[in-house]
Each structure stands twice: as structure tokens, then as C-alpha cells.
Scaffold this motif. Structure first.
Motif, mmCIF file in Angstrom:
data_model
loop_
_atom_site.group_PDB
_atom_site.id
_atom_site.type_symbol
_atom_site.label_atom_id
_atom_site.label_comp_id
_atom_site.label_asym_id
_atom_site.label_seq_id
_atom_site.Cartn_x
_atom_site.Cartn_y
_atom_site.Cartn_z
ATOM 1 N N ILE A 298 0.842 -1.200 0.000
ATOM 2 C CA ILE A 298 0.000 0.000 0.000
ATOM 3 C C ILE A 298 0.879 1.253 0.000
ATOM 4 O O ILE A 298 0.645 2.196 -0.757
ATOM 5 N N GLY A 299 1.922 1.229 0.843
ATOM 6 C CA GLY A 299 2.832 2.382 0.909
ATOM 7 C C GLY A 299 3.460 2.670 -0.447
ATOM 8 O O GLY A 299 3.532 3.823 -0.886
ATOM 9 N N ASP A 300 3.884 1.626 -1.128
ATOM 10 C CA ASP A 300 4.497 1.800 -2.458
ATOM 11 C C ASP A 300 3.502 2.418 -3.432
ATOM 12 O O ASP A 300 3.838 3.320 -4.208
ATOM 13 N N MET A 301 2.274 1.917 -3.393
ATOM 14 C CA MET A 301 1.270 2.416 -4.355
ATOM 15 C C MET A 301 0.950 3.885 -4.106
ATOM 16 O O MET A 301 0.777 4.666 -5.038
ATOM 17 N N VAL A 302 0.846 4.240 -2.825
ATOM 18 C CA VAL A 302 0.532 5.636 -2.499
ATOM 19 C C VAL A 302 1.671 6.533 -2.976
ATOM 20 O O VAL A 302 1.456 7.554 -3.633
ATOM 21 N N GLU A 303 2.895 6.132 -2.658
ATOM 22 C CA GLU A 303 4.052 6.954 -3.021
ATOM 23 C C GLU A 303 4.136 7.142 -4.541
ATOM 24 O O GLU A 303 4.268 8.254 -5.045
ATOM 25 N N ARG A 304 4.016 6.035 -5.238
ATOM 26 C CA ARG A 304 4.142 6.086 -6.692
ATOM 27 C C ARG A 304 2.990 6.873 -7.322
ATOM 28 O O ARG A 304 3.167 7.679 -8.212
ATOM 29 N N GLY A 305 1.795 6.616 -6.801
ATOM 30 C CA GLY A 305 0.605 7.266 -7.353
ATOM 31 C C GLY A 305 0.611 8.763 -7.126
ATOM 32 O O GLY A 305 0.266 9.546 -8.021
#
Ligand code: SF4
Length: 641
Positions: A298-305
């Protein structure tokens, strides 16, 4: 052969329509691939206006999954408003994609995602504007295959005539598999034409081709049986389930809308499925089992998004987001990470029993403190037992007391009217609950400036739920019950002015009920409404109950059935339901037992935390509950670019 863009012809029409920007395309993170460099081409449609369709996660995910693949392109198309439709017809401009402005009729596949049945007439408009014959039987090899997906595809029978196939469940892997079948069939020179392609798809076991099944009816109008009419076609078609959400971190680059849309934020799906067992909830039943995305995923997706979009708010999406086993760490970690950037966090739905004030404080740390929303769904303790929404009034009052005590001033409560076994008294208790909420709020806050809004929708029984056998309340009875509730609230001199009251009349629910539990005979009604000008039925300003009733009367009479037969009639255990050959994984006997438990007011636990109670999904789909806690932390971020 390249396909010409219709934009030059469209552009001339745009100054004459409302909100022309929605048809222009070119959003941040949109993709236009070269037509000739690809051999399988998808048009993905959300059958509603751009403002509703663009934020749809399902379409956004499939768009990216497909465009990431070599030799495959996907473009988006949305329903055009009636003003543009009229001009397009006048000037011969076909339904187009907003990415390359290519005519939808030129694609190999038209994939349509239905969140609700009220989009069916919009499908017919799009087909007609595309030059695709409305009936699948009239299409040739030159037309795209029309695939329905989304929650409504779990009973696509009312649109069986208009689609070539339907896919149940998660689309990520399914669209790749369909692409490969289409690619091979094209490369081999399209053996056996359109039927050859559909047969290949049907034989995978995961694509439902209505044309390959015959429905036999009993003299009393019920279904006798549904029989495959080709060899190698399965008796039952299975739903698709993606198990490891971390390996599908989509959308990686969410689309940023050009025009105003219903959500102006980035959404990350934190888990899929729900096992709480609310008996009215189709989404909860058909998306089982629970599959959590990991906290680091989830953290990766938020950061990337966020880096890809510049949005200032992140929605943590799922059917009941506070149920994620690591929600506290997720919310706290994200609030810490983005404190300096003032990125707001939101949970679109919060259960009363999963809410706590620490979580709420984390969510509002970087943003506004807006109203809190809870969904007790039923006004009385008794009806909440019937629907298996295990929230006691004490829980609710305790939760709102904490919220009001911590500075909130507004609480919104969602309810349904027309639930099975419901009486006037159950609904009138909604007023009592609202009064108690206000009284408690005034007490703990010491202020009279406290509001509670109750919002009520009509209940529609849905396929693949324990209530699929239940009678639906007629529109007149729903309206009468809600009028009594309104009078009770308005009549309360002490608290009435602090209670907001929003409700929908019962009429759209009856049409939704007809389309939800309808069979193939209902297709004639959809066609008649479309031909009479029916469009955008999910929109109050376009929806016409009279038009639907008139069309139904004419179209259903030859079959000896009517709208009441489909909606307010209770079904028996023996009856073959129109969607019985579509396998959501739920065991029909388990659903029936749960329906009986509902009538006895017996509750069932959430199987996430208690032993399995054999709903059937896990063994049928070869899947299992996938939940944390992982014990991992969100910071430092592990994002891989
Ligand atoms: S099969 Fe058992 S564990 Fe799986 S979703 Fe159903 S009740 Fe839960």
C-alpha cells in the motif's frame, strides 16, 4: 490499416454541447498507442458520464494492465450526454474513445464494466452509435465482441441478447487471458468466424457466452433449466479471483481527470472481499474471500501514485476499509509520511464497530475534519439481526459520543428501507436512533450545534446473496413507510431541526430490482425503454419510472409475467434462478440456510476471525482468506520505481 481519428468531425460539434472538455482526452497518465503496432485492441467502457466513469477503479486498472502489454492497446469510452448524442447522430459521428478518438466499432473487443444495472440502456446507446448491431446474433466478424464485466455481470441475463459474453469477478488476469485467445484466433486467420472465437472463450470455463445456453421455461413462467447448446461448453461458468493483490499494484499511474468528477482523489484498494456476511450486500458476497494488500504494498502504491498525479488526497478503498488487519499502522504511517505535504487521507466506508477515535484522528491529521459517516443500515436491533449487521445501538451511541467529544459536530447515518420482514416500527426506530445520537452529542459536547443526517435508500434484493429469494417492497409501500418516518422526525419539537433527512423514492429501486433479478425476457424491456428514448437511468433527471412500466407491460405480457413477478414475489428453494449457472463460488444451500437464519433472526460471525462456516467460496475457487498482520511498518518506504 490505421483507423482514422474522428476528432476533426467531433471538434466541430463540441462548442454546442455541455462540458465539452469531457470528450477531449489527453489526461495526465493516459495512453495512446500506435494502432498498427498492436494486434489486439480493446475499447473499455464505463456506461455512464465521464464524471462518474473516469474515477472508476476497475476501468483504470484494466486500461493499465492491457496497455502495459506488447502488441495490445486499450482506450476508454464513456457515455455521451443526450445533447452530444443528438449531434453525433445528425452528423454521422460514431461512438468514440477519448484517447485516440477512434471509432469503437473498429476495436476487437468492447469491454463494458457495469457497477449497476441502471447502465443497461446506455450500453444500447453506445452500441447503436458505434454501428454495432444491438443483438449479438446479428453481428459479424467485423464487429467487436462485447464483453460485460463488473458486479452486474453476476446476472447478465437481462442483457444476454446484447452482449457476446460476460466475465465474472476480478478482471486483471481475465483480460490478459481473453487477449491471448483473441490474438491466437486472429493469427490463425479467424477460423470459424465469430462463433469460433466465442467457442474458444466459452471453453476456457471462465467466460460466459449466453448464446451457447438455451433457457427452458415452465408453464407458470419460472425457469425449467438452462442447458448448454454446444459441446465443450461448461454447465456452470466460474468467477475469476486474483489471490495476491500485491502482485497487481494497479493503477500505478492513476488518471487525472480534465473535468470535474465525483472523486477528486487518488484511490488505493487496500483489500478486496468482505466476510462480515451482511445479507443484503452483493459486493460482500461475490468478492469473497478477503484478500489484503500488504502495508508495504500500500505504501508503495501511495508513493508512486502521488508522484505520478499530484493529488492531495488518498482514499483507502475497500468494502470496509477499517477492517484491514493493519489499518492503524497504515493510517498512522501515511499520516506521518505525508504530514509536511498536507496530503489528506480518507476511508470511504467505516463500520461503527471498526471505528475508533485514534484512527479518525490519524485520518484527519493532515486534512479537514469533515462529517463522519456510519451505516447501521437497519433502524431496529431486530432488523439488524435479520440483515446480519451486528452493530448494537449501544455501540453506535458510544462511537458517536467519542466522536462528538473529540470535536466532530456532524454525523451521517445510512439506512435501508424495505428489508425482508421489516415493519413500519423497524423504520420508525431510525428516528429514535437519530434523536439519541443528537441528545448524546449535545450532552458530551455541551453544545446545541450538533447535527445528524439520516440518509435512506430503498433495499433491492440481489443475486448471489441470501436475500435473492426475498420479496421486494413495492414502491408505494416504501414511499408510505418513509413518509411516516419523515413525519416522526419533523414532528419532534426538541430534536427534529437537528436531524437531516434524505431519502430516495421507491421507484428507481423497482426498476433496479427488475434488472437485478431479471431473466432473458427482461431484455425486451431494456430494448423498448432504449427505443423510447431511455438514457442515463441512474440519473434522477433522466430516469422515467412510467417509461419503464409502460415498456415492461408491453414487453412482458406475451410471457405471462410482469414487474411484480420479478420484484415483489418471494422465490422458493426449488426455483431455478436465472443466474444459477453462474458460479460465484457461494454454495446455494449455504445461501438458503443463511436466508432461513435471517428469518429466524440468527446472526453469523465473520469467518476471518472464526472458523470457516462453509459458504463454499474457498474450496470452490481454490482460494483462501489472505490476511495479515504482517508486523511490517510503512516507514521507511520500500518503493521500487
Ligand atoms: S469458505 Fe469458509 S473461510 Fe472461505 S469465505 Fe467462506 S466461510 Fe470464509
Amino acid at each position: 490499416m490505421p483507423v482514422e481519428s474522428v476528432f476533426p468531425r467531433l471538434e466541430a460539434l463540441l462548442p454546442h454541447v455541455q462540458k465539452p472538455i469531457q470528450y477531449v482526452g489527453g489526461e495526465l497518465n493516459s495512453t495512446v498507442k500506435e494502432w498498427d503496432a498492436c494486434d489486439v485492441r480493446w475499447a473499455l467502457m464505463y456506461p455512464d458520464a465521464y464524471e462518474v466513469g473516469l474515477p472508476n477503479q476497475g476501468v483504470m486498472i484494466l486500461y493499465e494492465v492491457l496497455n502495459e502489454r506488447d502488441g495490445v492497446l486499450a482506450e476508454r469510452t464513456y457515455s455521451v450526454w443526450p445533447d452530444l448524442e443528438e449531434l453525433m447522430r445528425e452528423h454521422g459521428v460514431p461512438q468514440f474513445t477519448v484517447d485516440g478518438h477512434r471509432p469503437v466499432g473498429a476495436f476487437d473487443v468492447l469491454g463494458v464494466s457495469f457497477s449497476t444495472e441502471l447502465g443497461y440502456t446506455n450500453l444500447l446507446t453506445a452500441l447503436d452509435l458505434s454501428g454495432i448491431p444491438l443483438s449479438a446474433a446479428d453481428r459479424t466478424e467485423d464487429h467487436p465482441i462485447v464483453v460485460a464485466g463488473g458486479h452486474a455481470a453476476f446476472n447478465p441475463e437481462p442483457i444476454a441478447e446484447f452482449i457476446d459474453c460476460a466475465v465474472l469477478g476480478d478482471g486483471e488476469q481475465a483480460v490478459i487471458d481473453i487477449t491471448e485467445v483473441v490474438r491466437a484466433w486472429k493469427a490463425e486467420g479467424r477460423p470459424d468466424g465469430r462463433t469460433g472465437l466465442l467457442l474458444r472463450l466459452a471453453r476456457t470455463g471462465g467466460v460466459y457466452v449466453p448464446g451457447f445456453y438455451d433457457v427452458e421455461y415452465l408453464p407458470d413462467g419460472r425457469i425449467g433449466r438452462v442447458v448448454p447448446n454446444r459441446s465443450g461448453v461448461p454447465w456452470r461458468v466460474s468467477k475469476h479471483t486474483v489471490m495476491d493483490l500485491d502482485s497487481w499494484p494497479y493503477p500505478k499511474k492513476p488518471l487525472v481527470p480534465l473535468a470535474e468528477t465525483v472523486h477528486e482523489r487518488m484511490s488505493v484498494e487496500i483489500f478486496r472481499g468482505c466476510t462480515r456476511g451482511c445479507r443484503f450486500c452483493q459486493a460482500g458476497m461475490i468478492t469473497r474471500p478477503v484478500r489484503e494488500r500488504s502495508i508495504t504494498g500500500i505504501g508503495d502504491m501511495v508513493e508512486r501514485g502521488l508522484a505520478a498525479t499530484g493529488f492531495e488526497e488518498v482514499g483507502l478503498l475497500s468494502l470496509s476499509s477499517a477492517d484491514h488487519s493493519e489499518i492503524a499502522d497504515i493510517a498512522g504511517g501515511l499520516a506521518d509520511r505525508y504530514e509536511a505535504d498536507k496530503i489528506g487521507l480518507s476511508l470511504p466506508s467505516t463500520r461503527v464497530d471498526a471505528f475508533n477515535i485514534d484512527l479518525a484522528n490519524e485520518l484527519t491529521r493532515n486534512g479537514r475534519r469533515s462529517g463522519l459517516t456510519f451505516a447501521p443500515e437497519g433502524g431496529s436491533e431486530r432488523i439488524r439481526k435479520v440483515i446480519n449487521k451486528m452493530v448494537s445501538e449501544d455501540d453506535l451511541i458510544r462511537t458517536v459520543a467519542t466522536a462528538y467529544g473529540n470535536g466532530w459536530r456532524q454525523v451521517k447515518l445510512y439506512f435501508m428501507c424495505g428489508l425482508p420482514t421489516e415493519t413500519d416500527e423497524d423504520v420508525l426506530q431510525i428516528a429514535d436512533m437519530a434523536v439519541k445520537v443528537i441528545a448524546k452529542g449535545r450532552e458530551v459536547s455541551g453544545s446545541n450545534d450538533i447535527r445528524c443526517t439520516v440518509s435512506i435508500g430503498g433495499f433491492v434484493p440481489k443475486p448471489h446473496t441470501p436475500f435473492q429469494w426475498a420479496p421486494q417492497l413495492s414502491a408505494e409501500e416504501t414511499d408510505a413507510r418513509l413518509a411516516k418516518l419523515r413525519d416522526r422526525i419533523r414532528g419532534d419539537k426538541r430534536y427534529g431541526r437537528s436531524i437531516g433527512f434524505r431519502y430516495h423514492d421507491g421507484k428507481p429501486g423497482i426498476v433496479e430490482g427488475l434488472l437485478s433479478r431479471g431473466d432473458r425476457r427482461v431484455g425486451a424491456v431494456v430494448r423498448a425503454v432504449y427505443e423510447a428514448g431511455g438514457r442515463f437511468d441512474g440519473w434522477r433527471e433522466y430516469f422515467s419510472y412510467d417509461q419503464w412500466m409502460k415498456a415492461a407491460e408491453g414487453a412482458l405480457a406475451p410471457f405471462g409475467v410482469d414487474v411484480d413477478w420479478y420484484t415483489t414475489r418471494e422465490r422458493s428453494y426449488e426455483e431455478v434462478l436465472p443466474w444459477d449457472h453462474l458460479d460465484s463460488g457461494l454454495d446455494k444451500d449455504w445461501l438458503w440456510d443463511d436466508w432461513q437464519d435471517a428469518l429466524d433472526e440468527t446472526e453469523v460471525e465473520d469467518c476471518r476471525w472464526t472458523p470457516c462456516f462453509d459458504c463454499g467460496v474457498c474450496p470452490a475457487m481454490g482460494t483462501g482468506i489472505e490476511i495479515g498482520p504482517t508486523g511490517r511498518k510503512l516507514l521507511p518506504l520500500s518503493v521500487k520505481q
